[in-house]
Design an enzyme around this catalytic site. Structure first.
Site, PDB file in Angstrom:
ATOM      1  N   ILE A  25       0.820  -1.216   0.000  1.00 22.82           N
ATOM      2  CA  ILE A  25       0.000   0.000   0.000  1.00 22.82           C
ATOM      3  C   ILE A  25       0.857   1.271   0.000  1.00 22.82           C
ATOM      4  O   ILE A  25       0.372   2.355  -0.366  1.00 22.82           O
ATOM      5  CB  ILE A  25      -0.961  -0.016   1.214  1.00 22.82           C
ATOM      6  CG1 ILE A  25      -2.214   0.773   0.941  1.00 22.82           C
ATOM      7  CG2 ILE A  25      -0.272   0.427   2.486  1.00 22.82           C
ATOM      8  CD1 ILE A  25      -3.303   0.527   1.958  1.00 22.82           C
ATOM      9  N   GLN A  28      11.755  -3.912  10.282  1.00 25.56           N
ATOM     10  CA  GLN A  28      10.469  -4.599  10.144  1.00 25.56           C
ATOM     11  C   GLN A  28       9.396  -3.823  10.910  1.00 25.56           C
ATOM     12  O   GLN A  28       9.500  -3.625  12.116  1.00 25.56           O
ATOM     13  CB  GLN A  28      10.555  -6.028  10.697  1.00 25.56           C
ATOM     14  CG  GLN A  28       9.252  -6.812  10.514  1.00 25.56           C
ATOM     15  CD  GLN A  28       9.343  -8.254  11.030  1.00 25.56           C
ATOM     16  OE1 GLN A  28      10.268  -8.604  11.769  1.00 25.56           O
ATOM     17  NE2 GLN A  28       8.379  -9.058  10.647  1.00 25.56           N
ATOM     18  N   HIS A  74       7.244 -11.168   5.624  1.00 24.54           N
ATOM     19  CA  HIS A  74       6.895 -10.737   4.264  1.00 24.54           C
ATOM     20  C   HIS A  74       8.161 -10.486   3.462  1.00 24.54           C
ATOM     21  O   HIS A  74       9.145  -9.967   3.991  1.00 24.54           O
ATOM     22  CB  HIS A  74       6.000  -9.489   4.265  1.00 24.54           C
ATOM     23  CG  HIS A  74       6.496  -8.379   5.131  1.00 24.54           C
ATOM     24  ND1 HIS A  74       6.338  -8.385   6.500  1.00 24.54           N
ATOM     25  CD2 HIS A  74       7.162  -7.238   4.827  1.00 24.54           C
ATOM     26  CE1 HIS A  74       6.870  -7.285   7.006  1.00 24.54           C
ATOM     27  NE2 HIS A  74       7.389  -6.570   6.018  1.00 24.54           N
ATOM     28  N   PHE A  75       8.103 -10.876   2.198  1.00 20.93           N
ATOM     29  CA  PHE A  75       9.174 -10.613   1.249  1.00 20.93           C
ATOM     30  C   PHE A  75       8.722  -9.473   0.352  1.00 20.93           C
ATOM     31  O   PHE A  75       7.652  -9.534  -0.252  1.00 20.93           O
ATOM     32  CB  PHE A  75       9.472 -11.853   0.395  1.00 20.93           C
ATOM     33  CG  PHE A  75      10.179 -12.937   1.174  1.00 20.93           C
ATOM     34  CD1 PHE A  75       9.464 -13.801   1.992  1.00 20.93           C
ATOM     35  CD2 PHE A  75      11.558 -13.084   1.088  1.00 20.93           C
ATOM     36  CE1 PHE A  75      10.113 -14.789   2.725  1.00 20.93           C
ATOM     37  CE2 PHE A  75      12.222 -14.061   1.815  1.00 20.93           C
ATOM     38  CZ  PHE A  75      11.506 -14.913   2.638  1.00 20.93           C
TER      39      PHE A  75
HETATM   40  P1  5GP Z   1       8.357  -3.775   6.718  1.00 15.89           P
HETATM   41  O1  5GP Z   1       8.911  -2.414   7.060  1.00 15.89           O
HETATM   42  O2  5GP Z   1       7.666  -4.416   7.893  1.00 15.89           O
HETATM   43  O3  5GP Z   1       9.362  -4.666   6.053  1.00 15.89           O
HETATM   44  O4  5GP Z   1       7.260  -3.505   5.592  1.00 15.89           O
HETATM   45  C1  5GP Z   1       5.896  -3.461   5.833  1.00 15.89           C
HETATM   46  C2  5GP Z   1       5.226  -3.073   4.518  1.00 15.89           C
HETATM   47  O5  5GP Z   1       3.845  -3.361   4.624  1.00 15.89           O
HETATM   48  C3  5GP Z   1       5.355  -1.579   4.183  1.00 15.89           C
HETATM   49  O6  5GP Z   1       6.006  -1.454   2.927  1.00 15.89           O
HETATM   50  C4  5GP Z   1       3.923  -1.095   4.162  1.00 15.89           C
HETATM   51  O7  5GP Z   1       3.681  -0.151   3.146  1.00 15.89           O
HETATM   52  C5  5GP Z   1       3.112  -2.373   3.947  1.00 15.89           C
HETATM   53  N1  5GP Z   1       1.795  -2.365   4.555  1.00 15.89           N
HETATM   54  C6  5GP Z   1       1.520  -2.076   5.860  1.00 15.89           C
HETATM   55  N2  5GP Z   1       0.196  -2.184   6.085  1.00 15.89           N
HETATM   56  C7  5GP Z   1      -0.367  -2.569   4.907  1.00 15.89           C
HETATM   57  C8  5GP Z   1      -1.723  -2.846   4.517  1.00 15.89           C
HETATM   58  O8  5GP Z   1      -2.665  -2.763   5.294  1.00 15.89           O
HETATM   59  N3  5GP Z   1      -1.914  -3.219   3.229  1.00 15.89           N
HETATM   60  C9  5GP Z   1      -0.880  -3.327   2.327  1.00 15.89           C
HETATM   61  N4  5GP Z   1      -1.199  -3.704   1.078  1.00 15.89           N
HETATM   62  N5  5GP Z   1       0.394  -3.082   2.665  1.00 15.89           N
HETATM   63  C10 5GP Z   1       0.655  -2.688   3.942  1.00 15.89           C
END
Ligand code: 5GP
Ligand code: ZN
Length: 139
Positions: free
Chosen positions: A34, A96, A102-103
């Site tokens: 998103i 994170q 997640h990848f």
């Molecule tokens: P991290 O920093 O944990 O590696 O990345 C988390 C990712 O999840 C971020 O790039 C963020 O934009 C995405 N994200 C967080 N909440 C949502 C959501 O509700 N829907 C979608 N599609 N992506 C999300």
């Protein structure tokens, strides 16, 4: 964390929170991020809640990652990007934000705004062998 109730990615898996899904099988799902670093930025996640990669079984990881080459090719073909980065963060120290594995599949194009700070260092004499031995012991 109560995975079902509180984890945003478990809620996407359950269909309680909408997402633009591009892949869905018994091991995992993929959907568009998103907050994309680039258009087409996609996340591949396991169906089963696991906070970090270290919390996943070999079977679950293998099932999830078998989709990665195909997904990377599809993102590249659909966006016309020149290459992709695959990133996976474990723990807040590693960036994170969402505590469900997640990848990130991130399309890369010439002149894009995505940069790494990659401070490549050097080992003192013998240290690289010590570390390799320590890691082998822990496998
Ligand atoms: P991290 O920093 O944990 O590696 O990345 C988390 C990712 O999840 C971020 O790039 C963020 O934009 C995405 N994200 C967080 N909440 C949502 C959501 O509700 N829907 C979608 N599609 N992506 C999300
Ligand atoms: Zn979860």
């Amino acid at each position: 964390m109560n995975a079902d109730q509180e984890c945003i990615f478990c809620r996407i898996v359950a269909g309680e929170v909408p997402a633009d899904k591009v892949l869905d099988d018994e091991a995992g799902i993929a959907f568009l991020d998103i907050g994309p670093v680039a258009e087409g930025h996609t996340l591949l996640i396991p169906r089963k809640h696991a906070e970090t990669l270290a919390d996943m079984s070999e079977e679950d990881a293998a099932g999830l990652l078998r989709n990665l080459p195909r997904l990377g090719r599809a993102v590249q073909s659909a966006t016309g990007c020149e290459g992709v980065n695959v990133l996976q963060n474990n723990g807040s120290i590693a960036g994170q934000l969402v505590p469900h594995v997640h990848f990130h599949i991130i399309p890369r194009s010439p002149g894009d705004e995505f940069h790494f700070n990659w401070p490549a260092g050097a080992y003192t004499e013998g240290r690289i062998d010590e570390l390799a031995a320590a890691i082998r012991e822990h496998l």
